[in-house]
Design an enzyme around this catalytic site. Structure first.
Site, PDB file in Angstrom:
ATOM      1  N   ASP A 145       7.600  11.438   4.461  1.00 40.23           N
ATOM      2  CA  ASP A 145       6.929  10.133   4.549  1.00 40.23           C
ATOM      3  C   ASP A 145       7.504   9.335   5.714  1.00 40.23           C
ATOM      4  O   ASP A 145       8.645   9.561   6.125  1.00 40.23           O
ATOM      5  CB  ASP A 145       7.182   9.293   3.289  1.00 40.23           C
ATOM      6  CG  ASP A 145       6.698   9.988   2.036  1.00 40.23           C
ATOM      7  OD1 ASP A 145       5.784  10.801   2.140  1.00 40.23           O
ATOM      8  OD2 ASP A 145       7.277   9.698   0.981  1.00 40.23           O
TER       9      ASP A 145
HETATM   10  N1  URA Z   1       9.348  13.311  -1.495  1.00 47.62           N
HETATM   11  C1  URA Z   1       8.870  12.104  -1.153  1.00 47.62           C
HETATM   12  O1  URA Z   1       8.530  11.313  -2.011  1.00 47.62           O
HETATM   13  N2  URA Z   1       8.785  11.802   0.142  1.00 47.62           N
HETATM   14  C2  URA Z   1       9.166  12.625   1.134  1.00 47.62           C
HETATM   15  O2  URA Z   1       9.072  12.282   2.309  1.00 47.62           O
HETATM   16  C3  URA Z   1       9.653  13.884   0.770  1.00 47.62           C
HETATM   17  C4  URA Z   1       9.738  14.194  -0.556  1.00 47.62           C
END
Ligand code: URA
Length: 288
Positions: A145
């Site tokens: 993310d």
């Molecule tokens: N889990 C998440 O919630 N976000 C990420 O970027 C990776 C794993």
């Protein structure tokens, strides 16, 4: 390995746009090789050839062939048994020439906050690609993310990326989570055993309190890679995730890497990742 890899000496990007201008005499209209029982030396099956160009996995390459997206010597091929002579045949995918890469690149980036895991962004946001300077194009293995930091693998080995992300292989990914309040013992147990999310129950995870974290700093290792999985697991229990940092992907950590910094994976890391992704001993030895 077998002497069928002379094309590995070609340099440059793994795909090269077909040049407009100067017309080249097309190679003699030689039909690409059909698969005889024993392949003449040096011929490579089309799906394997495309995977060696870093375009995609062998399985996805078959889909490209079946969809009529692959041309050899200016003729569309749809037969999965077609073999390519890498020294003479010219293979195009969607109008772009596929060239075998000289060697695969395997990198780790310590992704900073506020960067996105896409190749380009229309809105001008910082992409992880702007932090990677390589002669050949590499692609992120999965996504993090925008506000998640830490270990992001990048490679031009399409088959490797595909297998690492495949749910069948359960490659472990470890995160440090900072929550808005202390995690209760019962929620810790729930995270460990599995959380029911709209897209199914999560598989068992390793979860522990980080010392001196006052219950708000949690280490979690998951073996799946669903979209926003860690955030959703905590949010479903009513916690706000304030920070999320991926500290390890299989054996690969970001130790010693500044935020935004990259390094090549070591041979040992690549081998361990390949083992985790189900490579056979033969594949490991041949470097495929
Ligand atoms: N889990 C998440 O919630 N976000 C990420 O970027 C990776 C794993």
């Amino acid at each position: 390995m077998s002497p069928e890899r002379p094309w590995k000496t070609q340099g440059g990007p793994h795909v090269k746009p077909r040049r407009a201008g100067r017309k080249r005499k097309p190679p003699a209209a030689k039909p690409p090789g059909k698969s005889p029982a024993t392949a003449p030396q040096g011929l490579v099956r089309i799906n394997r050839f495309l995977s060696m160009c870093g375009i995609t996995s062998r399985r996805k390459a078959e889909e490209l062939v079946l969809a009529g997206k692959v041309e050899i010597n200016h003729a569309v091929v749809r037969d999965l048994a077609t073999r390519v002579d890498p020294a003479h045949d010219r293979v195009f995918v969607g109008g772009t020439q596929a060239l075998p890469v000289e060697g695969h690149l395997y990198l780790v980036l310590n992704k900073p906050k506020d960067s996105i895991t896409t190749l380009s962004d229309e809105r001008g946001r910082t992409t992880v690609m702007s932090m990677v300077r390589t002669r050949e194009r590499v692609y992120p293995v999965g996504r993090l993310d925008r506000n998640t930091t830490g270990v992001l693998l990048l490679t031009n080995d399409g088959g490797f990326a595909h297998r690492l992300m495949h749910p069948r292989f359960h490659v472990p990914k470890s995160y440090r989570v900072s929550c808005d309040r202390a995690l209760t013992q019962s929620d810790l147990a729930l995270l460990r055993s599995g959380i029911q999310l709209p897209d199914g129950r999560t598989s068992p995870a390793e979860v522990q309190f980080i010392p001196q974290g006052r219950g708000k700093e949690i280490g979690i290792t998951i073996h799946e890679g669903r979209n926003r999985q860690v955030r959703r697991m905590f949010e479903s229990l009513g916690y706000e995730v304030l920070k999320l940092d991926r500290v390890a992907y299989g054996p690969v950590t970001k130790e010693g890497l500044a935020r935004g910094g990259t390094r090549s994976l070591t041979r040992g890391e690549i081998r361990t990742l390949k083992e985790m992704a189900g490579y056979t001993e033969e594949e490991l030895l041949s470097g495929r």
